[in-house]
Design a protein around this motif. Structure first.
Motif, PDB file in Angstrom:
ATOM      1  N   GLN A 124       0.835  -1.206   0.000  1.00 34.12           N
ATOM      2  CA  GLN A 124       0.000   0.000   0.000  1.00 34.12           C
ATOM      3  C   GLN A 124       0.869   1.256   0.000  1.00 34.12           C
ATOM      4  O   GLN A 124       0.653   2.177  -0.771  1.00 34.12           O
ATOM      5  CB  GLN A 124      -0.933   0.014   1.214  1.00 34.12           C
ATOM      6  N   VAL A 125       1.881   1.286   0.865  1.00 33.53           N
ATOM      7  CA  VAL A 125       2.765   2.450   0.962  1.00 33.53           C
ATOM      8  C   VAL A 125       3.513   2.662  -0.355  1.00 33.53           C
ATOM      9  O   VAL A 125       3.614   3.791  -0.845  1.00 33.53           O
ATOM     10  CB  VAL A 125       3.747   2.290   2.149  1.00 33.53           C
ATOM     11  N   ILE A 126       3.999   1.585  -0.951  1.00 29.08           N
ATOM     12  CA  ILE A 126       4.703   1.704  -2.236  1.00 29.08           C
ATOM     13  C   ILE A 126       3.738   2.200  -3.313  1.00 29.08           C
ATOM     14  O   ILE A 126       4.061   3.105  -4.086  1.00 29.08           O
ATOM     15  CB  ILE A 126       5.337   0.356  -2.643  1.00 29.08           C
ATOM     16  N   ALA A 127       2.520   1.630  -3.342  1.00 29.11           N
ATOM     17  CA  ALA A 127       1.539   2.012  -4.366  1.00 29.11           C
ATOM     18  C   ALA A 127       1.130   3.474  -4.249  1.00 29.11           C
ATOM     19  O   ALA A 127       0.844   4.116  -5.266  1.00 29.11           O
ATOM     20  CB  ALA A 127       0.310   1.118  -4.269  1.00 29.11           C
ATOM     21  N   GLN A 128       1.118   4.009  -3.050  1.00 29.91           N
ATOM     22  CA  GLN A 128       0.711   5.408  -2.876  1.00 29.91           C
ATOM     23  C   GLN A 128       1.642   6.372  -3.614  1.00 29.91           C
ATOM     24  O   GLN A 128       1.187   7.402  -4.088  1.00 29.91           O
ATOM     25  CB  GLN A 128       0.674   5.771  -1.392  1.00 29.91           C
ATOM     26  N   LYS A 129       2.917   6.060  -3.682  1.00 33.16           N
ATOM     27  CA  LYS A 129       3.895   6.979  -4.280  1.00 33.16           C
ATOM     28  C   LYS A 129       4.459   6.502  -5.615  1.00 33.16           C
ATOM     29  O   LYS A 129       5.152   7.252  -6.285  1.00 33.16           O
ATOM     30  CB  LYS A 129       5.069   7.198  -3.311  1.00 33.16           C
ATOM     31  N   ALA A 130       4.177   5.280  -5.990  1.00 37.07           N
ATOM     32  CA  ALA A 130       4.754   4.717  -7.218  1.00 37.07           C
ATOM     33  C   ALA A 130       4.202   5.421  -8.455  1.00 37.07           C
ATOM     34  O   ALA A 130       3.071   5.901  -8.455  1.00 37.07           O
ATOM     35  CB  ALA A 130       4.448   3.223  -7.294  1.00 37.07           C
ATOM     36  N   PRO A 131       4.987   5.466  -9.536  1.00 31.19           N
ATOM     37  CA  PRO A 131       4.468   5.985 -10.803  1.00 31.19           C
ATOM     38  C   PRO A 131       3.541   4.943 -11.431  1.00 31.19           C
ATOM     39  O   PRO A 131       3.431   3.822 -10.935  1.00 31.19           O
ATOM     40  CB  PRO A 131       5.742   6.167 -11.635  1.00 31.19           C
ATOM     41  N   LEU A 182       0.214  -3.276  -8.039  1.00 32.79           N
ATOM     42  CA  LEU A 182       0.555  -3.417  -6.620  1.00 32.79           C
ATOM     43  C   LEU A 182      -0.696  -3.664  -5.779  1.00 32.79           C
ATOM     44  O   LEU A 182      -0.692  -4.507  -4.864  1.00 32.79           O
ATOM     45  CB  LEU A 182       1.296  -2.179  -6.123  1.00 32.79           C
ATOM     46  N   HIS A 183      -1.782  -2.959  -6.091  1.00 35.61           N
ATOM     47  CA  HIS A 183      -3.028  -3.182  -5.345  1.00 35.61           C
ATOM     48  C   HIS A 183      -3.610  -4.565  -5.632  1.00 35.61           C
ATOM     49  O   HIS A 183      -4.166  -5.199  -4.733  1.00 35.61           O
ATOM     50  CB  HIS A 183      -4.048  -2.081  -5.646  1.00 35.61           C
ATOM     51  N   ARG A 184      -3.473  -5.038  -6.862  1.00 35.59           N
ATOM     52  CA  ARG A 184      -3.923  -6.413  -7.159  1.00 35.59           C
ATOM     53  C   ARG A 184      -3.130  -7.423  -6.332  1.00 35.59           C
ATOM     54  O   ARG A 184      -3.695  -8.398  -5.831  1.00 35.59           O
ATOM     55  CB  ARG A 184      -3.757  -6.719  -8.644  1.00 35.59           C
ATOM     56  N   ARG A 185      -1.828  -7.196  -6.190  1.00 38.95           N
ATOM     57  CA  ARG A 185      -0.988  -8.091  -5.371  1.00 38.95           C
ATOM     58  C   ARG A 185      -1.448  -8.103  -3.922  1.00 38.95           C
ATOM     59  O   ARG A 185      -1.266  -9.076  -3.213  1.00 38.95           O
ATOM     60  CB  ARG A 185       0.479  -7.657  -5.430  1.00 38.95           C
ATOM     61  N   ARG A 186      -2.007  -6.983  -3.468  1.00 35.73           N
ATOM     62  CA  ARG A 186      -2.518  -6.891  -2.105  1.00 35.73           C
ATOM     63  C   ARG A 186      -3.821  -7.670  -1.954  1.00 35.73           C
ATOM     64  O   ARG A 186      -4.200  -8.040  -0.856  1.00 35.73           O
ATOM     65  CB  ARG A 186      -2.785  -5.428  -1.723  1.00 35.73           C
ATOM     66  N   GLY A 187      -4.556  -7.857  -3.061  1.00 35.27           N
ATOM     67  CA  GLY A 187      -5.829  -8.568  -2.996  1.00 35.27           C
ATOM     68  C   GLY A 187      -7.021  -7.771  -3.483  1.00 35.27           C
ATOM     69  O   GLY A 187      -8.137  -8.279  -3.511  1.00 35.27           O
ATOM     70  N   VAL A 188      -6.814  -6.496  -3.864  1.00 33.54           N
ATOM     71  CA  VAL A 188      -7.901  -5.692  -4.420  1.00 33.54           C
ATOM     72  C   VAL A 188      -8.212  -6.228  -5.818  1.00 33.54           C
ATOM     73  O   VAL A 188      -7.306  -6.476  -6.607  1.00 33.54           O
ATOM     74  CB  VAL A 188      -7.511  -4.201  -4.511  1.00 33.54           C
ATOM     75  N   ARG A 189      -9.485  -6.419  -6.124  1.00 36.00           N
ATOM     76  CA  ARG A 189      -9.877  -6.852  -7.466  1.00 36.00           C
ATOM     77  C   ARG A 189     -10.049  -5.603  -8.328  1.00 36.00           C
ATOM     78  O   ARG A 189     -10.915  -4.779  -8.047  1.00 36.00           O
ATOM     79  CB  ARG A 189     -11.181  -7.636  -7.404  1.00 36.00           C
ATOM     80  N   PRO A 248      -7.822  -5.754   1.899  1.00 33.33           N
ATOM     81  CA  PRO A 248      -8.001  -5.293   0.517  1.00 33.33           C
ATOM     82  C   PRO A 248      -8.913  -6.184  -0.317  1.00 33.33           C
ATOM     83  O   PRO A 248      -9.513  -5.709  -1.286  1.00 33.33           O
ATOM     84  CB  PRO A 248      -6.573  -5.268  -0.042  1.00 33.33           C
ATOM     85  N   HIS A 249      -9.054  -7.444   0.061  1.00 35.37           N
ATOM     86  CA  HIS A 249      -9.919  -8.357  -0.692  1.00 35.37           C
ATOM     87  C   HIS A 249     -11.396  -7.977  -0.587  1.00 35.37           C
ATOM     88  O   HIS A 249     -12.230  -8.512  -1.314  1.00 35.37           O
ATOM     89  CB  HIS A 249      -9.698  -9.795  -0.226  1.00 35.37           C
ATOM     90  N   LEU A 250     -11.737  -7.034   0.288  1.00 35.79           N
ATOM     91  CA  LEU A 250     -13.122  -6.586   0.425  1.00 35.79           C
ATOM     92  C   LEU A 250     -13.481  -5.459  -0.551  1.00 35.79           C
ATOM     93  O   LEU A 250     -14.562  -4.898  -0.476  1.00 35.79           O
ATOM     94  CB  LEU A 250     -13.398  -6.127   1.864  1.00 35.79           C
ATOM     95  N   VAL A 251     -12.550  -5.133  -1.473  1.00 38.26           N
ATOM     96  CA  VAL A 251     -12.776  -4.062  -2.446  1.00 38.26           C
ATOM     97  C   VAL A 251     -12.718  -4.636  -3.863  1.00 38.26           C
ATOM     98  O   VAL A 251     -11.798  -5.381  -4.199  1.00 38.26           O
ATOM     99  CB  VAL A 251     -11.723  -2.936  -2.297  1.00 38.26           C
ATOM    100  N   GLU A 252     -13.702  -4.251  -4.677  1.00 33.37           N
ATOM    101  CA  GLU A 252     -13.747  -4.665  -6.081  1.00 33.37           C
ATOM    102  C   GLU A 252     -13.929  -3.416  -6.940  1.00 33.37           C
ATOM    103  O   GLU A 252     -14.887  -2.661  -6.745  1.00 33.37           O
ATOM    104  CB  GLU A 252     -14.904  -5.631  -6.303  1.00 33.37           C
ATOM    105  N   ILE A 253     -13.013  -3.209  -7.868  1.00 33.14           N
ATOM    106  CA  ILE A 253     -13.031  -2.054  -8.766  1.00 33.14           C
ATOM    107  C   ILE A 253     -13.161  -2.577 -10.194  1.00 33.14           C
ATOM    108  O   ILE A 253     -12.383  -3.426 -10.612  1.00 33.14           O
ATOM    109  CB  ILE A 253     -11.743  -1.219  -8.594  1.00 33.14           C
TER     110      ILE A 253
END
Length: 199
Positions: free
Chosen positions: A41-48, A57-64, A82-87
């Motif tokens: 999450q921290v890396i994804a917040q600032k990553a390009p 990165l969010h998919r790796r966390r479990g976000v769909r 994160p698995h409780l979120v689906e986008i």
């Protein structure tokens, strides 16, 4: 009165704790998974890479997350579960948006139950403006738009624009904004509606 009120309180807490039977190895696995999720999450917040690296990165966390979706810089997407979120596909999540899919009191119950179905769903072609907050048990309908800075605590119908704290319907969309629609075409398709009701 008991001779050991603290011991009695701990005993009661252990009886009420849904995770009291959880093994040390299960707790260690959960702690490792949580640490990994927070780090990603921290890396994804600032990553390009709003269309590439951040969604990956969010998919790796479990976000769909569907194809073609954009995640803005500093977006905070459900840190603990994160698995409780689906986008959906072609969704725009604005910078510094926050998506919360559970309350603190529910965390242990979710862990104990192994719940995996999403509690926050964002439909295809939706647009979440910068600084918007999406709370638990909300579905953002396909093509819906959440105006910047709004707080969404109830579901949003498809092709509806909401704004405010709490967010309320203000217009219907003729075309979805998503990531690919020109702003001029979207703006020309808007039809204002009365406060507090979607037509």
């Amino acid at each position: 009165m008991s001779a050991d009120p603290i011991g009695d309180s701990v005993d009661q807490w252990m009886r009420d704790d849904p995770l009291a039977d959880e093994s040390r190895s299960d707790r260690a696995r959960f702690a490792f998974r949580s640490a990994k999720n927070h780090l990603l999450q921290v890396i994804a917040q600032k990553a390009p890479g709003g269309h590439s690296l951040r969604p990956m990165l969010h998919r790796r966390r479990g976000v769909r997350i569907g194809e073609g979706s954009f995640i803005g810089i500093d977006a905070l997407i459900e840190t603990a579960m994160p698995h409780l979120v689906e986008i959906g596909e072609d969704v725009h999540i604005g910078l510094r948006s926050v998506i919360v899919a559970h309350s603190h009191r529910e965390a242990d119950e979710f862990r104990a139950s192994g719940r995996i179905e999403p509690k926050v769903r964002i439909g295809d072609h939706a647009f979440i403006g910068p600084g918007a907050v999406i709370l638990e048990n909300v579905t953002i309908g396909e093509g819906a738009v959440v105006i910047a800075g709004s707080v969404v605590k109830t579901s949003v119908p498809p092709m509806t624009v909401v704004q405010g704290v709490p967010a309320e319907p203000v217009a219907k969309c003729g075309v979805a904004l998503g990531c690919k629609t020109p702003t001029k075409a979207f703006t020309a398709s808007l039809r204002p509606i009365g406060r507090g009701r979607a037509s």
